[in-house]
Design a protein around this motif. Structure first.
Motif, short mmCIF file in Angstrom:
data_model
loop_
_atom_site.label_atom_id
_atom_site.label_comp_id
_atom_site.label_asym_id
_atom_site.label_seq_id
_atom_site.Cartn_x
_atom_site.Cartn_y
_atom_site.Cartn_z
N VAL A 191 -30.57 -77.70 127.50
CA VAL A 191 -31.03 -78.84 128.39
C VAL A 191 -32.59 -79.13 128.34
CG1 VAL A 191 -32.00 -77.22 130.60
CG2 VAL A 191 -30.87 -79.66 131.00
N HIS A 195 -33.14 -82.84 127.22
CA HIS A 195 -34.15 -83.64 127.95
C HIS A 195 -35.35 -84.13 126.85
CE1 HIS A 195 -37.39 -84.72 130.94
NE2 HIS A 195 -36.22 -84.82 131.62
N PRO A 232 -36.73 -83.92 139.38
CA PRO A 232 -36.79 -82.83 140.18
C PRO A 232 -37.50 -82.35 141.35
CG PRO A 232 -36.85 -82.57 137.92
CD PRO A 232 -37.16 -83.91 137.96
N ASP A 344 -33.39 -88.79 132.62
CA ASP A 344 -32.67 -87.75 133.49
C ASP A 344 -31.00 -87.93 133.29
OD1 ASP A 344 -34.95 -85.93 134.62
OD2 ASP A 344 -35.27 -87.78 135.53
N ALA A 348 -28.59 -85.41 131.26
CA ALA A 348 -27.51 -84.64 132.17
C ALA A 348 -26.16 -85.21 131.64
CB ALA A 348 -27.69 -85.42 133.60
N SER A 351 -25.90 -83.04 128.21
CA SER A 351 -25.89 -81.49 128.75
C SER A 351 -24.53 -81.17 129.24
CB SER A 351 -26.87 -81.25 129.90
OG SER A 351 -28.13 -81.43 129.24
N TRP A 533 -23.95 -76.40 138.55
CA TRP A 533 -24.67 -77.91 138.51
C TRP A 533 -25.15 -78.11 139.87
CZ3 TRP A 533 -25.44 -81.40 134.55
CH2 TRP A 533 -24.85 -80.98 133.23
N ARG A 534 -26.30 -78.23 139.88
CA ARG A 534 -26.95 -78.61 141.15
C ARG A 534 -26.87 -79.98 141.50
NH1 ARG A 534 -30.70 -74.59 142.70
NH2 ARG A 534 -30.90 -72.93 141.48
N SER A 540 -27.81 -81.56 137.69
CA SER A 540 -28.36 -80.85 136.61
C SER A 540 -27.84 -79.33 136.72
CB SER A 540 -30.06 -80.74 137.02
OG SER A 540 -30.24 -80.12 138.25
N SER A 542 -28.02 -75.50 136.09
CA SER A 542 -28.82 -74.29 136.22
C SER A 542 -28.19 -72.93 136.13
CB SER A 542 -29.50 -74.21 137.48
OG SER A 542 -28.53 -74.20 138.66
N ARG A 550 -36.22 -75.12 137.89
CA ARG A 550 -35.88 -75.92 136.83
C ARG A 550 -34.38 -75.97 135.98
NH1 ARG A 550 -35.64 -73.80 131.76
NH2 ARG A 550 -36.79 -71.84 131.18
N ALA A 551 -33.89 -76.93 135.67
CA ALA A 551 -32.68 -77.15 135.20
C ALA A 551 -32.63 -75.87 133.74
CB ALA A 551 -32.22 -78.36 134.25
#
Length: 560
Positions: A191, A195, A232, A344, A348, A351, A533-534, A540, A542, A550-551
């Motif tokens: 990621v 990014h 974020p 982003d 995403a 990813s 995934w948040r 994102s 994690s 952070r991711a």
């Protein structure tokens, strides 16, 4: 005798006390007006109370504490499975809001009645403060004027001309990854690199500017850091975002002053990040204007050869009529809007694709064969635009991932007048089934993107499964009959109507150019670390139960 005691802002005590009194009176008046408006609005919403929806869990935040936290994906799945296409949500301070994924209703919201269903004023105000006067922070005629001038800049012809730039930046990404895995299979946090790639690509392709994001030893500049941190940081505000509508009508200086009084470092950080982004975009605009004044030959010597979006926009702007021309402030607003909107969401999406391919070696190998065969047939190491857009399996993987896992889960609108909208199928409410929905003026409505993209009555019983092969055959008749009001692949991923994502073609080429080189060069496999995934402004990845905010997306990468 002069007073020397100073406030936190360097004001003398008397001035500081006066400022506090003014702000207190302002808060009191705002509170009284807000209470009156809230009470009258709640009464007008009585007709919505009978709609199905989850019970409120808080007198202040309603369901927002469930909807807007990092693990909210399970809550959204639960309410979609339980309550269907029209869901009543309790917002802040007992506000009744709607979450809608009914195709006919969404068509009215996004297309026919889009002037009634507009972005909330607090959303427009906050984006103007952070990004300037760009597409995300304008309404009505001003938005249409900007979009009219920008549409040709995002045409197929213009995007096609950027393909060599996309390939050059993707080569930089491959070189950086190759140096990481030269010694054999290595765990890499993908990621981070994706990014950086998305950031560099929109910087060069969007503004003719470089962050040097993919240079191994390059020091990250303040602009790049600010772009990376902004979304974020905003997502981590969580339920505090319920305060945005309450203060949106305040003057900018008062909002800023009060924000500095909030004892939370992340609020102060948002102020700092927006200041940096505005200063940097203004500097880039000034430099471009100076080059443009020197003539086309000098202007074309930019990093992007003058083919980047903002350069083309500036040249188009010069030849536009006086009525259609955009002021410098609005061109600068497009810069921050483009770079934040594209970075982003694209990182995403990439990813998610990379994670899915690492989990499905059969799909990964089939894609690699298609890409290698295309390279041999065309004799190209870098597949040109026409080849990239013609590859069926590559396209199927992109479409299926963006259908099932859209980077944005829903978008918000607010009704500017009383309106009644039809429904594709009746919904169960207390009393008789409803085939149409009356929505009072001032009601917050969220278009449920992921809800429609995963609707089993539209996509079939396997709607929740990732199956790229579904795009290699004719889609079910139910998809065609649903008439989903989106601009891309019978989905709502890039929305529809005048506020649809203007850069979806740019994003598509970006993803395909990246995958075309990465999958041919590298083989991906899971690292063994569980990834979740948040749920934020943009989804994102994690590491589950990680203390790092952070991711993160660790996976094993090796040369193919």
């Amino acid at each position: 005798m002069p007073i020397t005691t100073a406030s936190p802002f360097g004001l003398h005590t008397a001035l500081w006390s006066t400022a506090i009194r003014v702000m207190s009176v302002g808060l009191l008046i705002t509170g009284i007006v807000a209470l009156f408006r809230i009470s009258s609005h709640r009464i007008r919403q009585i007709s919505l109370w009978k709609l199905p929806g989850p019970p409120s869990v808080s007198l202040i935040s309603g369901n927002y504490s469930q909807m807007y936290h990092v693990g909210a994906a399970q809550f959204h799945k639960h309410i979609m499975d339980t309550y269907g296409r029209v869901i009543r949500i309790t917002g802040p301070f007992w506000d009744t809001q709607l979450l809608i994924s009914d195709p006919m209703a969404c068509a009215r919201i996004l297309l026919k009645d889009q002037d009634i269903f507009e972005e909330a004023h607090w959303f427009i105000e906050s984006n103007q403060h952070a990004l300037g006067i760009g597409l995300l922070s304008t309404l009505g005629d001003q938005h249409r004027k900007q979009r009219k001038l920008l549409n040709p800049v995002f045409s197929t012809k213009q995007i096609r001309s950027l393909a060599p730039l996309f390939h050059r930046i993707t080569h930089q990404l491959c070189d950086a990854l190759q140096s990481q895995v030269a010694g054999g299979p290595t765990e890499v946090d993908m990621v981070v690199w994706l990014h950086r790639f998305a950031l560099e690509l929109i910087a060069q392709g969007g503004m003719g500017y470089t962050f040097n994001s993919l240079e191994p030893d390059a020091e990250e500049n303040e602009f790049g850091k600010s772009v990376k941190e902004y979304t974020p940081t905003l997502s981590n505000l969580g339920v505090l975002r319920i305060l945005f509508p309450l203060v949106s009508a305040w003057p900018k200086w008062l909002r800023r002053c009060c924000a500095r009084l909030v004892p939370m470092p992340m609020v102060h950080n948002i102020i700092r990040l927006t200041d940096v982004m505005q200063a940097c975009t203004q500097q880039i605009l000034d430099e471009k204007k100076a080059l443009l004044e020197m003539g086309d030959s000098v202007f074309a010597q930019q990093l992007s050869e003058g083919k980047d979006i903002i350069s083309v926009l500036m040249k188009t702007n010069i030849t536009a009529s006086v009525e259609e021309r955009l002021p410098d402030e609005e061109i600068r607003g497009q810069m921050a809007t483009l770079i934040l909107a594209a970075t982003d969401t694209t990182s995403a999406a990439l990813s998610r694709i990379m994670q899915l391919l690492s989990q499905r070696p059969d799909v990964q190998e089939k894609l690699r064969k298609e890409l290698n065969l295309a390279g041999m047939r065309s004799g190209q190491s870098d597949l040109d635009y026409d080849v990239l857009v013609s590859l069926p399996y590559l396209d199927a993987i992109c479409r299926e991932t963006l259908r099932l896992f859209p980077p944005l889960h829903f978008v918000h609108r607010v009704t500017r007048a009383d309106v009644s909208i039809p429904l594709s199928e009746p919904i169960k409410a207390s009393g008789d089934p409803l085939s149409s929905l009356f929505i009072p003026s001032g009601t917050a409505v969220a278009v449920n993107i992921v809800g429609m993209n995963r609707d089993q009555s539209i996509w079939g019983a396997d709607a929740a499964e990732w199956k790229p092969e579904r795009w290699l055959a004719p889609l079910p008749e139910s998809v065609v009959e649903a008439r989903i009001p989106g601009v891309y692949a019978n989905t709502l991923t890039f929305l529809g109507g005048e506020r649809a994502c203007i850069g979806f073609k740019f994003s598509q080429l970006e993803m395909k150019a990246a995958l075309a080189q990465l999958i041919r060069a590298f083989r991906l496999s899971p690292s063994g670390t569980e990834i979740v995934w948040r749920f934020g402004l943009v989804a994102s990845p994690s590491v589950k139960e990680s203390t790092v905010v952070r991711a993160q997306l660790p996976m094993v990468v090796e040369m193919a």
